[in-house]
Design an enzyme around this catalytic site. Structure first.
Site, short mmCIF file in Angstrom:
data_model
loop_
_atom_site.label_atom_id
_atom_site.label_comp_id
_atom_site.label_asym_id
_atom_site.label_seq_id
_atom_site.Cartn_x
_atom_site.Cartn_y
_atom_site.Cartn_z
N SER A 144 0.85 -1.21 0.00
CA SER A 144 0.00 0.00 0.00
C SER A 144 0.87 1.24 0.00
O SER A 144 2.01 1.22 0.51
CB SER A 144 -0.88 0.01 1.26
N TYR A 157 -1.52 -1.19 10.45
CA TYR A 157 -1.66 -1.33 9.00
C TYR A 157 -0.44 -0.75 8.28
O TYR A 157 0.17 -1.42 7.44
CB TYR A 157 -2.94 -0.63 8.53
#
Ligand SMILES: NC(=O)c1ccc[n+]([C@@H]2O[C@H](COP(=O)([O-])OP(=O)(O)OC[C@H]3O[C@@H](n4cnc5c(N)ncnc54)[C@H](OP(=O)(O)O)[C@@H]3O)[C@@H](O)[C@H]2O)c1
Length: 268
Positions: A144, A157
């Site tokens: 990401s 995350y």
């Protein structure tokens, strides 16, 4: 060799295939002629997708309902994959949490580390020896843009995606010239479904429609990039902007700005 062509015996594995980017990767791989192994927890959803892909493209589709955050079932899947002819592995399953780690459920944060980081590592290590021996294979890792920078209120995350980003781009360097392609998918926001205006998130409200990319575009761009052994694919202008900011602005500057934004996401 490079990414092997589809055959009756080989398989493309997609984790997180029951929704979003994973379902789109599965559909695009099937359209390109690959027989599949779909992995996620919701077996019935994948069984339905499997039926559709077989009917439409004539490929074989196997379903493995596995919780990849659990070490034991994950190990059993790894053992199976190590013994199969895996042409492509799409390490895509992932979850995210928003808010301060101290306020979040510790068990879910730990499961997030297991899924987003440890499972990516375990599955890659399971298929890599076979790919190197056959001198052919493709590994796509869904990291990401969030993995490029520190993000308070998204700490687990961002940290797991930093692992995915760095592992992918490091591994690519190790296997260069040995027939195995490794590509990192590092998007910013990808629209996985059209939001209901009544419960649209703050990201849905803030990002105008023309800046979003969808899962179909993301899947095609990712598999094209893997075929060319591109180091990183960042689909869409918003993702590219986030990616550049995360990689090149000072972390002391990006962290508080991102932290304020993600605090709002946490309370959304
Ligand atoms: N969409 C975005 O904006 C975006 C942006 C950057 C990066 N990414 C990354 O891209 C990947 C896919 O994102 P997405 O938005 O398509 O996600 P999604 O629609 O929420 O899908 C997540 C997938 O992971 C599976 N999954 C969740 N927990 C699991 C577990 N414990 N074991 C096995 N499978 C599990 C889910 O299936 P089950 O519930 O059936 O298990 C589902 O198929 C993720 O790694 C995400 O971090 C997404």
């Amino acid at each position: 060799m490079s990414v092997p062509a589809p055959s009756a015996d080989n398989r493309a594995v997609v984790t997180g295939a029951s929704s979003g980017i994973g379902a789109a990767l599965a559909a695009e791989l099937a359209a390109r002629g690959y027989s599949l192994i779909l992995v996620a927890r919701r077996g019935e959803v994948m069984a339905e997708l499997a039926g559709e892909l077989t009917a439409e493209h004539g490929v074989a589709v196997e379903v493995r309902a596995v919780d990849l955050s659990e070490p034991q079932p994950r190990a059993a899947l790894c053992q199976e994959l190590a013994s199969r002819d895996i042409a492509i592995l799409c390490n895509n399953a992932g979850i995210a949490t928003f808010g301060a780690v101290a306020e979040l459920d510790p068990a879910y944060e730990q499961a997030q580390v297991q899924l987003n980081a440890v499972a990516v590592h375990d599955l890659t290590l399971a298929v890599l020896p076979g790919m190197l021996e056959r001198r052919g294979g493709g590994i796509l890792i869904s990291g990401s843009a969030a993995g490029n920078m520190p993000i308070p209120n998204n700490a687990t995350y961002a940290a797991t995606k930093a692992f995915a980003n760095t592992f992918s781009e490091s591994l690519r360097g190790e296997v260069a010239g040995r027939g195995v392609h490794v590509t990192l998918l590092a998007p910013g926001p990808v629209r996985t479904d059209i939001p209901d205006p009544a419960d649209a998130s703050i990201v849905d409200k803030m990002v105008p429609d023309f800046l979003w990319v969808d899962t179909v575009h993301t899947a095609k761009a990712s598999l094209d990039a893997l075929a060319r052994n591109r180091m990183r694919v960042v689909p869409g202008p918003l993702s590219k902007g986030m990616s550049l900011a995360g990689q090149f602005l000072p972390r002391s500057l990006t962290a508080p700005v991102a932290g304020r934004f993600y605090r709002k996401l946490g309370s959304d």
